[in-house]
Design a protein around this motif. Sequence first.
Motif, short mmCIF file in Angstrom:
data_model
loop_
_atom_site.label_atom_id
_atom_site.label_comp_id
_atom_site.label_asym_id
_atom_site.label_seq_id
_atom_site.Cartn_x
_atom_site.Cartn_y
_atom_site.Cartn_z
N ALA A 174 -101.11 -57.41 15.58
CA ALA A 174 -100.46 -57.01 14.33
C ALA A 174 -101.48 -56.73 13.22
O ALA A 174 -101.40 -57.25 12.12
CB ALA A 174 -99.44 -58.07 13.87
N SER A 175 -102.47 -55.90 13.54
CA SER A 175 -103.44 -55.44 12.53
C SER A 175 -103.03 -54.03 12.08
O SER A 175 -102.77 -53.15 12.91
CB SER A 175 -104.86 -55.44 13.10
OG SER A 175 -105.29 -56.76 13.30
N TRP A 176 -103.07 -53.81 10.80
CA TRP A 176 -102.36 -52.70 10.17
C TRP A 176 -103.09 -51.35 10.20
O TRP A 176 -104.31 -51.29 10.04
CB TRP A 176 -102.12 -53.05 8.68
CG TRP A 176 -101.34 -52.01 7.95
CD1 TRP A 176 -99.99 -51.86 7.92
CD2 TRP A 176 -101.89 -50.95 7.15
NE1 TRP A 176 -99.65 -50.77 7.16
CE2 TRP A 176 -100.79 -50.19 6.67
CE3 TRP A 176 -103.18 -50.56 6.81
CZ2 TRP A 176 -100.95 -49.07 5.86
CZ3 TRP A 176 -103.34 -49.45 6.00
CH2 TRP A 176 -102.23 -48.71 5.53
N GLY A 177 -102.35 -50.30 10.40
CA GLY A 177 -102.71 -49.00 9.87
C GLY A 177 -103.55 -48.05 10.70
O GLY A 177 -103.96 -47.02 10.19
N LYS A 178 -103.80 -48.35 11.98
CA LYS A 178 -104.71 -47.48 12.75
C LYS A 178 -104.05 -46.99 14.04
O LYS A 178 -103.23 -47.69 14.62
CB LYS A 178 -105.98 -48.25 13.13
CG LYS A 178 -106.73 -48.85 11.94
CD LYS A 178 -107.41 -47.78 11.12
CE LYS A 178 -108.16 -48.41 9.95
NZ LYS A 178 -108.59 -47.42 8.97
N GLN A 179 -104.48 -45.82 14.48
CA GLN A 179 -104.10 -45.37 15.82
C GLN A 179 -105.25 -45.67 16.78
O GLN A 179 -106.27 -46.23 16.40
CB GLN A 179 -103.71 -43.90 15.78
CG GLN A 179 -102.47 -43.72 14.89
CD GLN A 179 -101.50 -42.66 15.35
OE1 GLN A 179 -101.82 -41.81 16.16
NE2 GLN A 179 -100.28 -42.70 14.82
N LEU A 180 -105.06 -45.32 18.05
CA LEU A 180 -105.85 -45.92 19.13
C LEU A 180 -107.36 -46.02 18.89
O LEU A 180 -107.93 -47.11 18.89
CB LEU A 180 -105.58 -45.18 20.45
CG LEU A 180 -106.37 -45.70 21.66
CD1 LEU A 180 -106.06 -47.16 21.92
CD2 LEU A 180 -106.07 -44.86 22.89
#
Length: 431
Positions: A85-91
């Motif tokens: 559940a770390s926010w804001g990024k794609q792969l």
Amino acid sequence: MTKHLLLGRTLGFSGHPLTQDWADAVRYDPAGGVLIAAGKITALGDGAALRAAHPDARLVDYGDKLISAGFVDAHMHYPQTGIIASWGKQLIDWLNTYTFPEEARLADPAYAAAIANRTIDLAVAHGTTTLTSFCTIHPASVDAFFTAAAARDMAVVAGKTCMDRNAPDNLRDTAQAAYDDSAALITRWHGTGRATYAITPRFSPTSTPDQLAALGALWAAHPTCLMQTHLSEQLPEIAWVRDLFPQARDYLDTYEAFGLLGARGIYGHAIHLEPREIARLAEVGAAVVHCPTSNSFIGSGLFDLIGLARAGLTIGLATDTGGGSSFSMLRTMAAAYEIGQLRGVALHPAQLMWLATEGSAQALHMSGQIGHLGLGAAADITVLDLASTPAIAQRSARADDIWDALFPTIMMGDDRAVADVWIAGVRQGIA
Ligand code: GUN
Ligand code: ZN
């Protein structure tokens, strides 16, 4: 020898509810019993009849709770537990920003052991009795995971993650070190107790052709090992693979060309597949793993569960912690349902429960041994409370069959719905 007789509603499977009528694949008994002896399921059937036949067995009466095979998580990353559940990024940004820095911390064996134990405790509390995990490049991270699982007599699959490019300096090995370290770990762990080793190239972008070839040779030398990796998860990743391997026909070919395609291969995600890739995966009998909370959380896409099942692929279900956003296979089933809906398919609760138990076991080549409420299987069992919260209870109280009673727990349940867990016939005392 101590025998235990578990009484309650029992749910098992005798067929494949994705490729046949689900109703023909289900074995449900509203007043069932499961007899356990020496870590195995030794009898199954009507609860009262089993009670009469086995007066010496210790009784555990679960009332109207549901006794199921324990959940089998077919793809996850225990080193990422701390960054779930770390926010804001794609792969690719997510790997570089959150994942790689955390995986570097597992160079410390004490930290790796703490995270391995924490992950396994969380999994068991959520009703998961088998984990299939990537470790880090550090061999001691593999020892930490297998050691933590052995302490609970838990069947697990794991391997050293191999990377020799496109990763930070402190997370890179070499083709030779990947081969040698993995070979030593296979000798130490593969088939030791309930441990299975999976040769583990992270994914094509982080391995040179030399490393992929070395791991293909290692698999050929140890054909009873599994091989786990990632395949066609996100479109920018696939474009990157095309740049890195201009001679490859497609993403799968970057594995196939180096001996990393086979029946015991387990390919995570497999969302954006070409027709040739689907045909080849089916032809060799390989497994793909659906990671639905991850596919939404990282923004990857909508896995074609029914299409791939119809094409003959073996399909497992997985949390993909910590790209996935939950430790719960209940939440994972809910996410699979939601992705199905977005594709116009309503997966039945029987199909979801099958995926979380039998389907994943099949992907791991452990059908009949784990994820199976049946004679001779390991007594890895999860007992579900179908009224674990007020919100669920008020809905399941209206149910007029088991599926309507179970579906609210699939959609809204979490670790509170897990009333009890048995691993290899030992009660885990989580309730
Ligand atoms: N692809 C390569 N590594 C990873 C990972 O750790 N998580 C996910 N979801 N995809 C990957
Ligand atoms: Zn993964």
